[in-house]
Design a protein around this motif. Structure first.
Motif, PDB file in Angstrom:
ATOM      1  N   TYR A  15     -18.066 -13.914 -65.200  1.00  0.00           N
ATOM      2  CA  TYR A  15     -19.222 -13.191 -65.739  1.00  0.00           C
ATOM      3  C   TYR A  15     -20.454 -14.058 -65.535  1.00  0.00           C
ATOM      4  CZ  TYR A  15     -21.927 -10.034 -68.676  1.00  0.00           C
ATOM      5  OH  TYR A  15     -22.850  -9.131 -69.129  1.00  0.00           O
ATOM      6  N   SER A  27     -23.866 -15.755 -65.721  1.00  0.00           N
ATOM      7  CA  SER A  27     -24.929 -15.772 -66.724  1.00  0.00           C
ATOM      8  C   SER A  27     -25.703 -17.068 -66.592  1.00  0.00           C
ATOM      9  CB  SER A  27     -24.345 -15.668 -68.140  1.00  0.00           C
ATOM     10  OG  SER A  27     -25.380 -15.753 -69.106  1.00  0.00           O
ATOM     11  N   GLN A  35     -23.922 -12.977 -72.838  1.00  0.00           N
ATOM     12  CA  GLN A  35     -23.255 -12.172 -71.821  1.00  0.00           C
ATOM     13  C   GLN A  35     -23.596 -10.705 -72.080  1.00  0.00           C
ATOM     14  OE1 GLN A  35     -19.067 -13.085 -71.682  1.00  0.00           O
ATOM     15  NE2 GLN A  35     -19.403 -15.236 -71.198  1.00  0.00           N
ATOM     16  N   HIS A  60     -28.367 -11.305 -69.367  1.00  0.00           N
ATOM     17  CA  HIS A  60     -27.700 -12.543 -68.952  1.00  0.00           C
ATOM     18  C   HIS A  60     -28.334 -13.180 -67.723  1.00  0.00           C
ATOM     19  CE1 HIS A  60     -25.893  -9.438 -66.456  1.00  0.00           C
ATOM     20  NE2 HIS A  60     -25.399 -10.361 -65.663  1.00  0.00           N
TER      21      HIS A  60
END
Length: 236
Positions: free
Chosen positions: A102, A104, A109, A113
């Protein structure tokens, strides 16, 4: 507007009718549009963070379960830098140590982000038994933990604003390394920005917010681009 709602509304409504309009006014100024052209997207963004918790939770600097629960909350608002779509796509493809699945660039998140945050704001109404600096401290510690774990420079400070009903206070937050390899945060301030109880105070607040926006454009944005290897097709 502040006089109308000062003693009648809860904190979230105070943010909506008093705090946010001032911050959005700065975002809309011609100075913060590409080449001063108001037909172009603003270079600044106002971010509502009331639903954005710190993630991953490893960024929170405590092992105390009760304190951890208290600190894994949100701050209210931030002023960020608007990035162009191609810049966001480029950041999206990078690999990040803390969030391999993910991407970022900050301590959340959520939808924001990939938005660099230059000013962090926490609001409380008077007579609430809550110190806004506690949550700001946890939030900014997470930002510096993120920088440290990703191997990004720690040199540029973070900006924090506490709003205690009408009173706006400014803090400059620095990273101070310790001998054991850890670090602590040093809050320089508070400095009064003004207050929303009279026109003079409101203009002072706007002046400081504009100065912070200018700092974000002239200092933080070039720093951020250098750290992340981004270019800006609108520079120059």
């Amino acid at each position: 507007m502040a006089d109308m709602w000062r003693n009648k509304c809860h904190e979230d409504f105070w943010i909506d009718v008093v705090v946010s309009p001032l911050v959005h006014l700065v975002r809309k100024l011609t100075n913060f549009h590409v080449h001063g052209d108001k037909s172009q997207a603003p270079r600044l963004a106002v971010i509502n963070l009331k639903t954005s918790e710190i993630k991953p939770t490893s960024l929170i600097s405590t092992c105390d379960a009760d304190l951890f629960k208290a600190l894994n909350k949100k701050i209210d608002l931030a002023i960020g830098l608007h990035l162009l779509q191609y810049q966001q796509r480029e950041l999206q493809t990078r690999k990040y140590h803390l969030q391999p699945t993910y991407p970022s660039i900050n301590q959340v998140q959520s939808y924001f982000h990939l938005t660099p945050m230059i000013v962090n704001m926490e609001v409380k109404k008077k007579y609430q038994n809550r110190d806004p600096l506690i949550q700001l401290g946890a939030w900014l510690a997470a930002e510096f933990n993120k920088r440290h774990d990703e191997g990004w420079p720690m040199d540029i400070p973070a900006i924090a604003i506490t709003i205690d009903q009408d009173d706006w206070q400014l803090y400059i937050v620095h990273h101070v390394p310790k001998d054991d390899g850890s670090f602590e945060l040093r809050f320089v301030g508070p400095r009064s920005m003004g207050n929303t109880s009279d026109y003079e105070g409101i203009f002072r607040i706007l002046y400081v917010l504009c100065s912070l926006g200018k700092w974000g454009e002239e200092v933080y944005r070039p720093w951020f681009y250098k750290v992340h290897g981004l270019s800006d097709e609108h520079d120059g």
